[in-house]
Design a protein around this motif. Sequence first.
Motif, PDB file in Angstrom:
ATOM      1  N   GLY A  46       0.939  -1.398   0.295  1.00 33.19           N
ATOM      2  CA  GLY A  46      -0.094   0.431   0.025  1.00 33.19           C
ATOM      3  C   GLY A  46       0.966   1.220   0.302  1.00 33.19           C
ATOM      4  N   PHE A  47       0.481   2.168  -0.142  1.00 36.11           N
ATOM      5  CA  PHE A  47       1.061   3.910  -0.355  1.00 36.11           C
ATOM      6  C   PHE A  47      -0.015   4.725  -0.037  1.00 36.11           C
ATOM      7  CE2 PHE A  47      -0.013   3.595  -4.146  1.00 36.11           C
ATOM      8  CZ  PHE A  47      -0.636   4.883  -4.841  1.00 36.11           C
ATOM      9  N   TYR A  48       0.525   6.170  -0.046  1.00 36.45           N
ATOM     10  CA  TYR A  48      -0.193   6.757   0.599  1.00 36.45           C
ATOM     11  C   TYR A  48       0.977   8.349  -0.455  1.00 36.45           C
ATOM     12  CZ  TYR A  48       1.919   8.213   5.264  1.00 36.45           C
ATOM     13  OH  TYR A  48       2.398   7.831   6.530  1.00 36.45           O
ATOM     14  N   ALA A  49       0.174   9.669  -0.405  1.00 33.44           N
ATOM     15  CA  ALA A  49       0.795  10.267  -1.194  1.00 33.44           C
ATOM     16  C   ALA A  49      -0.097  12.070  -0.512  1.00 33.44           C
ATOM     17  CB  ALA A  49       0.485  10.428  -2.790  1.00 33.44           C
ATOM     18  N   LEU A  50       1.236  12.888   0.274  1.00 34.49           N
ATOM     19  CA  LEU A  50       0.389  13.928   1.100  1.00 34.49           C
ATOM     20  C   LEU A  50       0.661  15.379   0.053  1.00 34.49           C
ATOM     21  CD1 LEU A  50       0.910  12.503   4.868  1.00 34.49           C
ATOM     22  CD2 LEU A  50      -0.544  12.634   3.441  1.00 34.49           C
ATOM     23  N   SER A  51       0.688  15.900  -0.174  1.00 33.23           N
ATOM     24  CA  SER A  51       1.230  16.637  -0.518  1.00 33.23           C
ATOM     25  C   SER A  51       0.566  18.239   0.116  1.00 33.23           C
ATOM     26  CB  SER A  51       0.509  17.081  -2.225  1.00 33.23           C
ATOM     27  OG  SER A  51       1.762  18.474  -2.474  1.00 33.23           O
ATOM     28  N   THR A  52       1.567  19.269   0.331  1.00 32.66           N
ATOM     29  CA  THR A  52       0.977  20.848   0.967  1.00 32.66           C
ATOM     30  C   THR A  52      -0.170  21.892   0.126  1.00 32.66           C
ATOM     31  OG1 THR A  52       2.416  21.702   0.344  1.00 32.66           O
ATOM     32  CG2 THR A  52       2.453  21.066   3.274  1.00 32.66           C
ATOM     33  N   VAL A  53      -1.180  21.553   0.246  1.00 28.64           N
ATOM     34  CA  VAL A  53      -2.203  23.013  -1.539  1.00 28.64           C
ATOM     35  C   VAL A  53      -2.690  24.011  -0.305  1.00 28.64           C
ATOM     36  CG1 VAL A  53      -2.567  20.502  -2.111  1.00 28.64           C
ATOM     37  CG2 VAL A  53      -4.130  21.314  -0.552  1.00 28.64           C
ATOM     38  N   ILE A  54      -3.082  25.253  -1.642  1.00 30.07           N
ATOM     39  CA  ILE A  54      -3.578  26.045  -0.899  1.00 30.07           C
ATOM     40  C   ILE A  54      -4.930  26.167  -1.133  1.00 30.07           C
ATOM     41  CG2 ILE A  54      -4.211  28.931  -0.818  1.00 30.07           C
ATOM     42  CD1 ILE A  54      -1.416  27.501   0.046  1.00 30.07           C
ATOM     43  N   GLU A  55      -6.522  26.147  -0.124  1.00 29.69           N
ATOM     44  CA  GLU A  55      -7.504  25.791  -0.490  1.00 29.69           C
ATOM     45  C   GLU A  55      -7.965  27.039  -0.504  1.00 29.69           C
ATOM     46  OE1 GLU A  55     -10.010  24.529  -1.927  1.00 29.69           O
ATOM     47  OE2 GLU A  55      -9.391  22.073  -0.867  1.00 29.69           O
ATOM     48  N   GLU A  56      -8.862  27.490  -0.645  1.00 33.15           N
ATOM     49  CA  GLU A  56     -10.359  28.943  -0.803  1.00 33.15           C
ATOM     50  C   GLU A  56     -10.947  29.272   0.626  1.00 33.15           C
ATOM     51  OE1 GLU A  56     -11.860  30.595  -4.355  1.00 33.15           O
ATOM     52  OE2 GLU A  56     -11.137  28.607  -5.381  1.00 33.15           O
ATOM     53  N   ALA A  57     -10.504  29.879   1.181  1.00 32.74           N
ATOM     54  CA  ALA A  57     -11.499  29.610   2.483  1.00 32.74           C
ATOM     55  C   ALA A  57     -13.398  29.978   2.739  1.00 32.74           C
ATOM     56  CB  ALA A  57     -11.254  31.103   3.257  1.00 32.74           C
ATOM     57  N   ARG A  58     -13.819  30.278   1.327  1.00 31.66           N
ATOM     58  CA  ARG A  58     -15.088  30.331   1.023  1.00 31.66           C
ATOM     59  C   ARG A  58     -15.695  28.651   0.911  1.00 31.66           C
ATOM     60  NH1 ARG A  58     -16.545  29.382  -4.153  1.00 31.66           N
ATOM     61  NH2 ARG A  58     -15.068  28.811  -5.428  1.00 31.66           N
ATOM     62  N   LEU A  59     -15.177  27.639   0.255  1.00 33.01           N
ATOM     63  CA  LEU A  59     -14.795  26.382   0.719  1.00 33.01           C
ATOM     64  C   LEU A  59     -15.208  25.926   1.797  1.00 33.01           C
ATOM     65  CD1 LEU A  59     -12.946  25.321  -3.219  1.00 33.01           C
ATOM     66  CD2 LEU A  59     -15.583  25.732  -2.931  1.00 33.01           C
ATOM     67  N   LEU A  60     -14.404  26.563   2.687  1.00 37.02           N
ATOM     68  CA  LEU A  60     -15.031  25.580   4.010  1.00 37.02           C
ATOM     69  C   LEU A  60     -14.826  26.843   5.374  1.00 37.02           C
ATOM     70  CD1 LEU A  60     -11.485  23.985   3.506  1.00 37.02           C
ATOM     71  CD2 LEU A  60     -13.444  22.302   4.408  1.00 37.02           C
ATOM     72  N   ALA A  61     -16.243  26.857   5.191  1.00 36.04           N
ATOM     73  CA  ALA A  61     -17.211  27.687   5.892  1.00 36.04           C
ATOM     74  C   ALA A  61     -16.945  27.624   7.055  1.00 36.04           C
ATOM     75  CB  ALA A  61     -18.192  28.255   5.236  1.00 36.04           C
ATOM     76  N   GLY A  62     -16.798  28.323   8.173  1.00 35.66           N
ATOM     77  CA  GLY A  62     -16.607  27.581   9.027  1.00 35.66           C
ATOM     78  C   GLY A  62     -15.205  27.120  10.134  1.00 35.66           C
ATOM     79  N   ALA A  63     -14.775  26.963   9.263  1.00 36.38           N
ATOM     80  CA  ALA A  63     -13.319  26.185   9.092  1.00 36.38           C
ATOM     81  C   ALA A  63     -12.212  26.918  10.194  1.00 36.38           C
ATOM     82  CB  ALA A  63     -12.953  25.399   8.265  1.00 36.38           C
ATOM     83  N   PRO A  64     -11.795  26.471  11.328  1.00 37.45           N
ATOM     84  CA  PRO A  64     -10.734  27.123  11.231  1.00 37.45           C
ATOM     85  C   PRO A  64      -9.439  26.914  11.003  1.00 37.45           C
ATOM     86  CG  PRO A  64     -10.679  25.831  12.880  1.00 37.45           C
ATOM     87  CD  PRO A  64     -11.796  25.343  12.027  1.00 37.45           C
ATOM     88  N   TYR A  65      -8.912  28.280  10.687  1.00 38.13           N
ATOM     89  CA  TYR A  65      -7.624  28.356   9.892  1.00 38.13           C
ATOM     90  C   TYR A  65      -7.139  29.795   9.771  1.00 38.13           C
ATOM     91  CZ  TYR A  65     -10.161  31.631   6.371  1.00 38.13           C
ATOM     92  OH  TYR A  65     -10.660  32.656   5.952  1.00 38.13           O
ATOM     93  N   ILE A  66      -5.738  29.758   9.706  1.00 37.36           N
ATOM     94  CA  ILE A  66      -4.721  30.665   9.153  1.00 37.36           C
ATOM     95  C   ILE A  66      -4.782  31.469   8.150  1.00 37.36           C
ATOM     96  CG2 ILE A  66      -2.455  31.536   9.529  1.00 37.36           C
ATOM     97  CD1 ILE A  66      -2.421  29.373  12.399  1.00 37.36           C
ATOM     98  N   PRO A  67      -5.099  32.779   7.647  1.00 34.81           N
ATOM     99  CA  PRO A  67      -4.801  32.629   5.710  1.00 34.81           C
ATOM    100  C   PRO A  67      -2.995  33.200   5.722  1.00 34.81           C
ATOM    101  CG  PRO A  67      -5.889  35.031   7.555  1.00 34.81           C
ATOM    102  CD  PRO A  67      -5.829  33.797   8.664  1.00 34.81           C
ATOM    103  N   PHE A  68      -3.247  32.671   4.491  1.00 37.91           N
ATOM    104  CA  PHE A  68      -1.686  32.667   3.509  1.00 37.91           C
ATOM    105  C   PHE A  68      -1.350  33.833   3.288  1.00 37.91           C
ATOM    106  CE2 PHE A  68       0.201  31.133  -0.656  1.00 37.91           C
ATOM    107  CZ  PHE A  68       1.233  30.585   0.716  1.00 37.91           C
ATOM    108  N   PHE A  69      -0.115  34.409   4.042  1.00 39.74           N
ATOM    109  CA  PHE A  69       0.054  35.354   4.042  1.00 39.74           C
ATOM    110  C   PHE A  69      -0.599  36.811   4.004  1.00 39.74           C
ATOM    111  CE2 PHE A  69       2.905  32.892   1.235  1.00 39.74           C
ATOM    112  CZ  PHE A  69       4.569  32.842   2.119  1.00 39.74           C
ATOM    113  N   GLY A  70      -1.691  36.298   5.228  1.00 36.84           N
ATOM    114  CA  GLY A  70      -2.454  37.619   5.924  1.00 36.84           C
ATOM    115  C   GLY A  70      -3.505  37.739   4.495  1.00 36.84           C
ATOM    116  N   ASN A  71      -3.972  36.815   3.292  1.00 39.82           N
ATOM    117  CA  ASN A  71      -4.522  36.932   2.119  1.00 39.82           C
ATOM    118  C   ASN A  71      -6.215  35.900   2.661  1.00 39.82           C
ATOM    119  OD1 ASN A  71      -6.799  36.607   0.288  1.00 39.82           O
ATOM    120  ND2 ASN A  71      -5.005  36.895  -0.901  1.00 39.82           N
TER     121      ASN A  71
END
Length: 163
Positions: A46-71
């Motif tokens: 078996g295997f898994y593949a992970l990556s870091t990505v940038i997600e849009e805040a509007r898609l995750l309304a209510g989820a806690p997050y820190i803005p990406f570079f202040g955006n």
Amino acid sequence: MRTLSFCCGVAEIDKWFRSKSLKDHDRRKHIVTCAHDAGADTQPIGFYALSTVIEEARLLAGAPYIPFFGNPRYFPCLSMVYLAVAQDRQRQGVGSTMMVKVILDFADYGEQIGLPLLILTPLNRAVADFYEGLGFERYRSGAGMFLPLQTAIDMRDQLRAAE
């Protein structure tokens, strides 16, 4: 490692693993981790593949997050791109064991570097049910799923307390 004979039964994933996984890993596009039988040859089960990505805040309304570079419109996430188990090893706990490892690593690294969510896109309803049982929640009209960092931390702390 022998990737050419790996077969999970999903053509897209099998093709990617055989032809691109090592290249993507070497280029740091994805971090690919393989599971093997203890003391066995290098054939992955078996295997898994992970990556870091940038997600849009509007898609995750209510989820806690820190803005990406202040955006405030975007934030970084850890994305599980693929998780696959060889067909002859499915339904034997290999996928669950790999997911526990992913969640524990996410708890540790997400806490250290500020990744608030682990995100993924399940292939089908049965897979989505599996992830919901681990604490993942739906977003993007049900197409995507996320696990909050705090949920992963709580799971990690419960597992450590049980040891």
